[in-house]
Scaffold this active site. Structure first.
Site, PDB file in Angstrom:
ATOM      1  N   ARG A  84       0.859  -1.187   0.000  1.00  9.79           N
ATOM      2  CA  ARG A  84       0.000   0.000   0.000  1.00  9.79           C
ATOM      3  C   ARG A  84       0.893   1.234   0.000  1.00  9.79           C
ATOM      4  O   ARG A  84       1.713   1.410   0.897  1.00  9.79           O
ATOM      5  CB  ARG A  84      -0.903   0.005   1.240  1.00  9.79           C
ATOM      6  CG  ARG A  84      -1.717   1.279   1.359  1.00  9.79           C
ATOM      7  CD  ARG A  84      -2.745   1.239   2.487  1.00  9.79           C
ATOM      8  NE  ARG A  84      -3.484   2.480   2.507  1.00  9.79           N
ATOM      9  CZ  ARG A  84      -3.460   3.383   3.497  1.00  9.79           C
ATOM     10  NH1 ARG A  84      -2.771   3.147   4.607  1.00  9.79           N
ATOM     11  NH2 ARG A  84      -4.142   4.492   3.410  1.00  9.79           N
ATOM     12  N   HIS A 129      -3.131  10.955   0.618  1.00  9.27           N
ATOM     13  CA  HIS A 129      -2.644  10.751   1.984  1.00  9.27           C
ATOM     14  C   HIS A 129      -2.080  12.097   2.467  1.00  9.27           C
ATOM     15  O   HIS A 129      -0.883  12.231   2.717  1.00  9.27           O
ATOM     16  CB  HIS A 129      -1.610   9.621   2.028  1.00  9.27           C
ATOM     17  CG  HIS A 129      -1.431   8.988   3.384  1.00  9.27           C
ATOM     18  ND1 HIS A 129      -1.598   7.643   3.640  1.00  9.27           N
ATOM     19  CD2 HIS A 129      -1.096   9.528   4.581  1.00  9.27           C
ATOM     20  CE1 HIS A 129      -1.363   7.377   4.921  1.00  9.27           C
ATOM     21  NE2 HIS A 129      -1.051   8.516   5.521  1.00  9.27           N
ATOM     22  N   GLU A 174      -7.832   8.234   5.990  1.00  8.18           N
ATOM     23  CA  GLU A 174      -8.180   8.775   7.308  1.00  8.18           C
ATOM     24  C   GLU A 174      -8.738  10.186   7.253  1.00  8.18           C
ATOM     25  O   GLU A 174      -8.112  11.129   7.752  1.00  8.18           O
ATOM     26  CB  GLU A 174      -6.956   8.755   8.226  1.00  8.18           C
ATOM     27  CG  GLU A 174      -6.393   7.386   8.442  1.00  8.18           C
ATOM     28  CD  GLU A 174      -5.281   7.385   9.488  1.00  8.18           C
ATOM     29  OE1 GLU A 174      -4.855   8.467   9.918  1.00  8.18           O
ATOM     30  OE2 GLU A 174      -4.876   6.290   9.890  1.00  8.18           O
ATOM     31  N   ASN A 314      -7.870   1.420   9.311  1.00  9.30           N
ATOM     32  CA  ASN A 314      -6.615   1.642  10.020  1.00  9.30           C
ATOM     33  C   ASN A 314      -6.895   1.494  11.505  1.00  9.30           C
ATOM     34  O   ASN A 314      -7.725   2.204  12.060  1.00  9.30           O
ATOM     35  CB  ASN A 314      -6.051   3.044   9.749  1.00  9.30           C
ATOM     36  CG  ASN A 314      -5.480   3.177   8.343  1.00  9.30           C
ATOM     37  OD1 ASN A 314      -5.477   2.218   7.566  1.00  9.30           O
ATOM     38  ND2 ASN A 314      -4.993   4.352   8.013  1.00  9.30           N
ATOM     39  N   TYR A 316      -5.057   0.986  15.293  1.00 11.21           N
ATOM     40  CA  TYR A 316      -3.845   0.994  16.096  1.00 11.21           C
ATOM     41  C   TYR A 316      -4.108   0.740  17.572  1.00 11.21           C
ATOM     42  O   TYR A 316      -3.328   0.092  18.246  1.00 11.21           O
ATOM     43  CB  TYR A 316      -3.142   2.355  16.002  1.00 11.21           C
ATOM     44  CG  TYR A 316      -2.465   2.644  14.683  1.00 11.21           C
ATOM     45  CD1 TYR A 316      -3.162   3.201  13.610  1.00 11.21           C
ATOM     46  CD2 TYR A 316      -1.113   2.391  14.518  1.00 11.21           C
ATOM     47  CE1 TYR A 316      -2.531   3.492  12.413  1.00 11.21           C
ATOM     48  CE2 TYR A 316      -0.472   2.686  13.315  1.00 11.21           C
ATOM     49  CZ  TYR A 316      -1.184   3.227  12.268  1.00 11.21           C
ATOM     50  OH  TYR A 316      -0.541   3.508  11.086  1.00 11.21           O
ATOM     51  N   GLU A 382      -3.760  -0.243   7.802  1.00 17.55           N
ATOM     52  CA  GLU A 382      -2.652   0.187   8.666  1.00 17.55           C
ATOM     53  C   GLU A 382      -2.849  -0.417  10.046  1.00 17.55           C
ATOM     54  O   GLU A 382      -3.973  -0.521  10.539  1.00 17.55           O
ATOM     55  CB  GLU A 382      -2.587   1.720   8.832  1.00 17.55           C
ATOM     56  CG  GLU A 382      -1.969   2.462   7.682  1.00 17.55           C
ATOM     57  CD  GLU A 382      -1.916   3.974   7.923  1.00 17.55           C
ATOM     58  OE1 GLU A 382      -1.678   4.391   9.068  1.00 17.55           O
ATOM     59  OE2 GLU A 382      -2.125   4.715   6.950  1.00 17.55           O
TER      60      GLU A 382
HETATM   61  C1  PNW Z   1      -1.894   7.128  10.751  1.00 19.04           C
HETATM   62  N1  PNW Z   1      -5.107   7.463  16.343  1.00 19.04           N
HETATM   63  O1  PNW Z   1      -2.582   8.138  11.445  1.00 19.04           O
HETATM   64  C2  PNW Z   1      -1.470   7.720   9.408  1.00 19.04           C
HETATM   65  O2  PNW Z   1      -2.261   7.235   8.354  1.00 19.04           O
HETATM   66  C3  PNW Z   1      -0.025   7.554   9.074  1.00 19.04           C
HETATM   67  O3  PNW Z   1       0.334   8.444   8.043  1.00 19.04           O
HETATM   68  C4  PNW Z   1       0.794   7.754  10.307  1.00 19.04           C
HETATM   69  O4  PNW Z   1       2.172   7.767  10.046  1.00 19.04           O
HETATM   70  C5  PNW Z   1       0.442   6.634  11.284  1.00 19.04           C
HETATM   71  O5  PNW Z   1      -0.926   6.643  11.595  1.00 19.04           O
HETATM   72  C6  PNW Z   1       1.208   6.698  12.593  1.00 19.04           C
HETATM   73  O6  PNW Z   1       0.855   7.853  13.314  1.00 19.04           O
HETATM   74  C7  PNW Z   1      -3.169   7.907  12.680  1.00 19.04           C
HETATM   75  O7  PNW Z   1      -5.021   8.373  17.214  1.00 19.04           O
HETATM   76  C8  PNW Z   1      -2.916   8.789  13.724  1.00 19.04           C
HETATM   77  O8  PNW Z   1      -5.791   6.419  16.595  1.00 19.04           O
HETATM   78  C9  PNW Z   1      -3.555   8.650  14.933  1.00 19.04           C
HETATM   79  C10 PNW Z   1      -4.463   7.620  15.113  1.00 19.04           C
HETATM   80  C11 PNW Z   1      -4.710   6.729  14.094  1.00 19.04           C
HETATM   81  C12 PNW Z   1      -4.067   6.893  12.884  1.00 19.04           C
END
Ligand code: PNW
Length: 479
Positions: A84, A129, A174, A314, A316, A382
């Site tokens: 990706r 992006h 996002e 995405n 996390y 992601e």
């Molecule tokens: C992503 N959260 O953003 C982005 O798509 C990437 O470009 C970035 O490098 C990566 O995360 C790491 O930060 C996020 O707070 C930022 O859950 C914050 C969150 C989720 C995604």
């Protein structure tokens, strides 16, 4: 509990696609080479370097504009079958309009896509992006509904040039993070602080832009190119802070104001009811005669509804949500939402202040997305972990193993059709306002060397083994 169950000893399905992810501004560099136009990130970091923690920028980044062959070699070494990456809008259209197409930009992505094809690696390409051409910011950026038309013209050019070889498209990465950080808190480009009046408009414009690109693909390309188009939405799993009705409702509200804000219009039609009600009520109490949440016309509801061929997620981290009282005062997205969030006390912390490990949240969120939105299939576009520069990144291995085990349980135990996974990130890169202080790569990049030397971390070796064995533990049973 931390949510760590036993790690699954079943194998991932043969059809499951493992991959890795990057984004143009974070890796390419070559910010002003070969006719590329200026993006809002170029402007944001050059205008005031203190906006970035280490005062550095993406001018060179991983230098992937020149080192793309090396990147493909690394993907091959990992054994992944999916990559990706994103296309830089101003590299293709220097001022964002179709009036001038930069052939060198087309050539660059053509080389990358051909290289992937020769390597047997499928591209999953994001159109946006976060690197908007500056000329379109001058028109109001994501606060101006006309940007949807410009995005449509850009998307058409990209589909036309690359759609014979690219079968998986993500329109916008996002939208929530763009709108909240670029148009709300202001920590990201273009740095506007419009938490009450800008963030919802930004959301609406991005949804219209996504829908425009989706419809253009369906009408002009789908019959011949036969690809899939969707959006990438970032979301947390939100656990109620207690068994009280208020906290259970707060966790639901938290989910609606984050995941539902973007997913409801696309997968169900229109904003979540709780957003419509709460933002309207707060707006009136704050003295407005209208809701700060801009309504979709019935035509717009229909235009956005159903514009997906899969779900790009995405994921996390997770949150613990409680109800909270916000007295009427300064209008804001946060008081509209009316929740207070934290992380579990026993969740492991990463190098990023927002990212804590709660592996069970992956399985729970996948079930919510699957059952609520019926997307047909899900790509986890992601998922990743922040460390310092170390090559011995056991904490990343622990995180990936726990999250992927829960992802596998969602597939095998719950019947959720997760078909692919691109870990964030293939390699260390420019982490937006955090600069190069946080490392998300399974591959280390030496930003002090002109070579931008890439070195596999222990997690990359671990991932390589997973990709070849499809097994998260030493020995697996068949699934
Ligand atoms: C992503 N959260 O953003 C982005 O798509 C990437 O470009 C970035 O490098 C990566 O995360 C790491 O930060 C996020 O707070 C930022 O859950 C914050 C969150 C989720 C995604």
């Amino acid at each position: 509990t931390s949510g760590f169950g036993d790690i699954s000893n079943k194998t991932f399905p043969e059809t499951f696609k493992f991959g890795a992810a990057t984004a143009a501004y974070q890796v390419e560099g070559a910010w002003n080479e070969d006719g590329k136009g200026e993006s809002i990130w170029d402007k944001f970091v050059h205008e005031d370097p203190t906006r970035v923690k280490d005062q550095l920028n993406g001018d060179v980044a991983c230098d992937s504009y020149h080192k793309w062959q090396e990147d493909i070699e690394l993907l091959k070494e990992l054994g992944v079958k999916l990559y990706r990456f994103s296309i830089s809008w101003p590299r293709i259209l220097p001022n964002g309009t179709p009036n001038k197409i930069n052939q060198a930009g087309i050539d660059y992505y053509r080389k990358v896509i051909n290289g992937l094809k020769e390597a047997g690696i499928e591209p999953l390409v994001t159109l946006y992006h976060w690197d908007l051409p500056v000329h379109l910011l001058d028109l109001g950026g994501w606060l101006n509904e006309d940007i949807a038309d410009y995005f449509g013209d850009y998307a058409r050019i990209v589909f036309k040039n690359f759609g014979d070889d690219v079968k998986l498209w993500a329109t916008i990465n996002e939208p929530k993070t763009t709108c909240m950080n670029g148009y709300g808190g202001g920590s990201m480009a273009p740095g506007l602080q419009l938490l009450a009046d800008g963030v919802y408009k930004c959301a609406k414009v991005q949804l219209l832009a996504h829908a425009k690109a989706y419809h253009i693909y369906q009408e002009e390309f789908a019959a011949t190119q036969k690809g899939k188009v969707s959006i990438v939405i970032d979301a947390t799993y939100n656990e109620p802070a207690s068994d009280s009705a208020e906290d259970i409702a707060a966790a639901e509200t938290e989910t609606e104001f984050n995941l539902g804000w973007y997913a409801n219009p696309i997968y169900l039609g229109d904003w979540p009811e709780v957003m419509k009600a709460q933002i309207y009520n707060r707006s009136l109490q704050e003295g407005y005669s209208f809701s700060r949440l801009p309504a979709f016309t019935p035509e717009q509801v229909a235009y956005v509804n159903g514009t997906f061929d899969f779900f790009g997620l995405n994921m996390y981290t997770s949150l613990i949500a409680a109800s909270a009282d916000y007295p009427i005062g300064e209008p804001s997205y946060y008081s509209d939402k009316g929740t207070a969030t934290t992380h579990g006390v026993d969740w492991t912390a990463s190098e990023a202040d927002w990212l804590y490990s709660y592996p069970a949240g992956m399985r729970k969120l996948l079930n919510i997305v699957w059952n609520k939105y019926n997307p047909g299939s899900i790509y986890v576009t992601e998922n990743g972990w922040a460390t310092n520069d170390t090559l011995a990144d056991q904490s990343r291995i622990d995180y990936l193993q726990g999250y992927l085990s829960n992802l596998l349980d969602a597939i095998l135990e719950d019947g959720v059709n997760v078909v692919g996974y691109t870990t964030w990130s293939l390699m260390d890169n420019f982490e937006w306002a955090q600069g190069y202080t946080q490392k998300f790569g399974i591959i280390q990049v030496d930003f002090d060397s002109p070579n931008r030397t890439r070195t596999l971390r222990e997690s990359a070796r671990w991932y390589q083994n997973l990709v070849s064995t499809r097994c998260l533990v030493d020995e697996c049973v068949d699934s």
